[in-house]
Design a protein around this motif. Structure first.
Motif, PDB file in Angstrom:
ATOM      1  N   VAL A   1       0.390 -14.264  -7.259  1.00 13.81           N
ATOM      2  CA  VAL A   1       1.408 -13.862  -6.278  1.00 13.81           C
ATOM      3  C   VAL A   1       1.290 -12.351  -6.087  1.00 13.81           C
ATOM      4  O   VAL A   1       1.470 -11.583  -7.025  1.00 13.81           O
ATOM      5  N   ARG A   2       0.972 -11.928  -4.878  1.00 17.18           N
ATOM      6  CA  ARG A   2       0.826 -10.509  -4.571  1.00 17.18           C
ATOM      7  C   ARG A   2       1.830 -10.143  -3.487  1.00 17.18           C
ATOM      8  O   ARG A   2       2.043 -10.909  -2.540  1.00 17.18           O
ATOM      9  N   CYS A   3       2.435  -8.972  -3.632  1.00 11.37           N
ATOM     10  CA  CYS A   3       3.467  -8.572  -2.692  1.00 11.37           C
ATOM     11  C   CYS A   3       3.307  -7.099  -2.328  1.00 11.37           C
ATOM     12  O   CYS A   3       3.093  -6.266  -3.212  1.00 11.37           O
ATOM     13  N   GLY A   4       3.382  -6.804  -1.051  1.00 13.91           N
ATOM     14  CA  GLY A   4       3.360  -5.420  -0.590  1.00 13.91           C
ATOM     15  C   GLY A   4       4.697  -4.754  -0.885  1.00 13.91           C
ATOM     16  O   GLY A   4       5.717  -5.135  -0.312  1.00 13.91           O
ATOM     17  N   THR A   5       4.688  -3.777  -1.786  1.00  8.13           N
ATOM     18  CA  THR A   5       5.935  -3.100  -2.169  1.00  8.13           C
ATOM     19  C   THR A   5       6.608  -2.438  -0.973  1.00  8.13           C
ATOM     20  O   THR A   5       7.840  -2.473  -0.844  1.00  8.13           O
ATOM     21  N   ASN A   6       5.811  -1.843  -0.091  1.00  6.67           N
ATOM     22  CA  ASN A   6       6.369  -1.122   1.059  1.00  6.67           C
ATOM     23  C   ASN A   6       6.480  -1.975   2.316  1.00  6.67           C
ATOM     24  O   ASN A   6       6.996  -1.500   3.333  1.00  6.67           O
ATOM     25  N   THR A   7       5.990  -3.209   2.270  1.00  2.00           N
ATOM     26  CA  THR A   7       6.028  -4.069   3.459  1.00  2.00           C
ATOM     27  C   THR A   7       6.805  -5.361   3.236  1.00  2.00           C
ATOM     28  O   THR A   7       7.280  -5.970   4.194  1.00  2.00           O
ATOM     29  N   GLY A   8       6.897  -5.820   1.974  1.00  2.00           N
ATOM     30  CA  GLY A   8       7.560  -7.084   1.687  1.00  2.00           C
ATOM     31  C   GLY A   8       6.713  -8.305   2.011  1.00  2.00           C
ATOM     32  O   GLY A   8       7.191  -9.444   1.915  1.00  2.00           O
ATOM     33  N   GLU A   9       5.453  -8.110   2.371  1.00  2.00           N
ATOM     34  CA  GLU A   9       4.580  -9.236   2.701  1.00  2.00           C
ATOM     35  C   GLU A   9       4.028  -9.855   1.419  1.00  2.00           C
ATOM     36  O   GLU A   9       3.529  -9.137   0.540  1.00  2.00           O
ATOM     37  N   VAL A  10       4.097 -11.178   1.318  1.00  2.00           N
ATOM     38  CA  VAL A  10       3.716 -11.892   0.096  1.00  2.00           C
ATOM     39  C   VAL A  10       2.513 -12.803   0.368  1.00  2.00           C
ATOM     40  O   VAL A  10       2.469 -13.512   1.375  1.00  2.00           O
TER      41      VAL A  10
END
Length: 207
Positions: A71-80
């Motif tokens: 599970v990877r998530c963009g900290t500044n974008t919220g995209e998972v």
């Protein structure tokens, strides 16, 4: 994922339930089941519990091995991005798995998703057999091929990266911003220096 296995007196295999969690240090074949993680998002514990129940109830063919769920998530974008890795055997549960993940992100029981949203869902089928080259068959179950993360560096324009399943990007975004800003400061702005970006991976520092 780890699944216990024992052989009876006839040599037949008896499989236990799948366990989902983190490997204990120095014990590759043991997993500590988790229901929360303070290093990631608040909702990851709820998500892992749903994945655990799903595979406990799913009857997999014996030679189908669950490897990991990334599970990877963009900290500044919220995209998972979610990527389930399965080795050998058959994968006949892709549709029900897709529905499980999409339903979780559509309505979170705990309400902890915040601005995070599912952008990309993959199932990677690894073919690993003796005498054959190892294959990674990536299947996009839904969404985009990549997720987006942005880095905000001191004194520089915001950088946007499209990240594929196998691509590396520093997982700690906030620390990466500090690190890259320091590298940029040390490199200077004279335009007269030659910089060698050795072992650059995806080349984020060079950019």
């Amino acid at each position: 994922f780890v699944r216990s296995m024992q052989k009876n007196e006839n040599g037949e295999k008896n499989f236990g339930p799948w366990r989902v969690g983190l490997h204990m240090k120095g014990r590759f074949y043991e997993v500590t089941e988790i229901d929360e993680c303070h290093l990631f998002r608040p909702w990851i514990g709820e998500f892992i519990k749903k994945i655990r129940v799903y595979f406990e109830e799913l009857k997999l063919i014996e030679d189908t091995e669950l490897i990991s769920i990334i599970v990877r998530c963009g900290t500044n974008t919220g995209e998972v991005m979610v990527n389930l890795q399965v080795q050998n055997g058959e994968v006949d549960f892709a549709e029900s798995f897709r529905k499980l993940v999409e339903d979780f992100f559509a309505v979170s029981e705990s309400g902890k998703l915040g601005d995070d949203r599912l952008i990309s869902l993959y199932l990677t089928h690894i073919i690993n057999k003796k005498g054959q080259p190892k294959q990674f068959l990536e299947k996009l179950l839904s969404g985009k091929e990549t997720f987006t993360e942005k880095l905000k560096l001191e004194g520089a324009n915001e950088l946007s990266f499209e990240v594929a399943p196998q691509a590396f990007l520093q997982p700690n975004t906030k620390q990466a911003e500090v690190f890259y800003s320091l590298v940029r400061k040390l490199a200077g702005k004279s335009g007269k220096k030659k910089i060698f970006d050795l072992f650059c991976g995806t080349g984020t520092i060079g950019i």
